[in-house]
Design a protein around this motif. Structure first.
Motif, PDB file in Angstrom:
ATOM      1  N   GLN A 188      51.868   8.064 -18.739  1.00 62.14           N
ATOM      2  CA  GLN A 188      52.748   8.270 -19.887  1.00 62.14           C
ATOM      3  C   GLN A 188      51.963   8.845 -21.070  1.00 62.14           C
ATOM      4  OE1 GLN A 188      55.979   8.095 -20.024  1.00 62.14           O
ATOM      5  NE2 GLN A 188      56.139   8.506 -22.194  1.00 62.14           N
ATOM      6  N   ILE A 189      50.786   8.311 -21.323  1.00 60.27           N
ATOM      7  CA  ILE A 189      49.946   8.833 -22.408  1.00 60.27           C
ATOM      8  C   ILE A 189      49.552  10.271 -22.124  1.00 60.27           C
ATOM      9  CG2 ILE A 189      47.680   8.606 -23.508  1.00 60.27           C
ATOM     10  CD1 ILE A 189      48.036   5.553 -23.245  1.00 60.27           C
ATOM     11  N   ASP A 190      49.230  10.566 -20.876  1.00 63.58           N
ATOM     12  CA  ASP A 190      48.868  11.933 -20.499  1.00 63.58           C
ATOM     13  C   ASP A 190      50.035  12.894 -20.734  1.00 63.58           C
ATOM     14  OD1 ASP A 190      47.004  13.828 -19.422  1.00 63.58           O
ATOM     15  OD2 ASP A 190      48.191  13.817 -17.568  1.00 63.58           O
ATOM     16  N   LEU A 246      50.360  13.510 -24.489  1.00 61.86           N
ATOM     17  CA  LEU A 246      49.315  14.404 -24.989  1.00 61.86           C
ATOM     18  C   LEU A 246      49.546  15.843 -24.542  1.00 61.86           C
ATOM     19  CD1 LEU A 246      46.168  12.127 -24.630  1.00 61.86           C
ATOM     20  CD2 LEU A 246      47.415  12.726 -26.714  1.00 61.86           C
ATOM     21  N   TRP A 296      55.040  11.324 -29.498  1.00 63.55           N
ATOM     22  CA  TRP A 296      55.792  10.362 -28.695  1.00 63.55           C
ATOM     23  C   TRP A 296      57.271  10.731 -28.593  1.00 63.55           C
ATOM     24  CZ3 TRP A 296      53.689   9.130 -33.470  1.00 63.55           C
ATOM     25  CH2 TRP A 296      54.591   8.976 -34.516  1.00 63.55           C
TER      26      TRP A 296
END
Length: 82
Positions: free
Chosen positions: A40-42, A45, A81
């Motif tokens: 999810q973070i990837d 970004l 986000w």
């Protein structure tokens, strides 16, 4: 062996799994959750990098992809986000 021995067999939890297997189950779930968070973070970004790339494009490049300067600026300023 009586009923008590069967239920409380040494090294076995109430679900019938051994303690080491239950521990491995916890580790497997933890690895799965951490992997999901990292993916999810990837994705967030990657989205942010794409939005920043829109801000750096020239008017000709934006025209080629069919995006106005105003739309590119609006998209580029959105939080990662979102």
């Amino acid at each position: 062996m009586d009923t008590t021995d069967t239920i409380y067999y040494i090294g076995t939890g109430l679900d019938g799994r051994t303690k080491s297997r239950a521990r491995n189950g916890f580790v497997d779930r933890l690895v799965f959750v951490l992997g999901s968070v990292m993916r999810q973070i990837d994705r967030m970004l990657d989205r942010r990098r794409g939005r920043l790339a829109l801000l750096e494009m020239t008017d000709e490049q934006l025209k080629d992809i069919g995006v106005s300067r105003c739309d590119a600026h609006r998209e580029g300023l959105r939080p990662f986000w979102d």
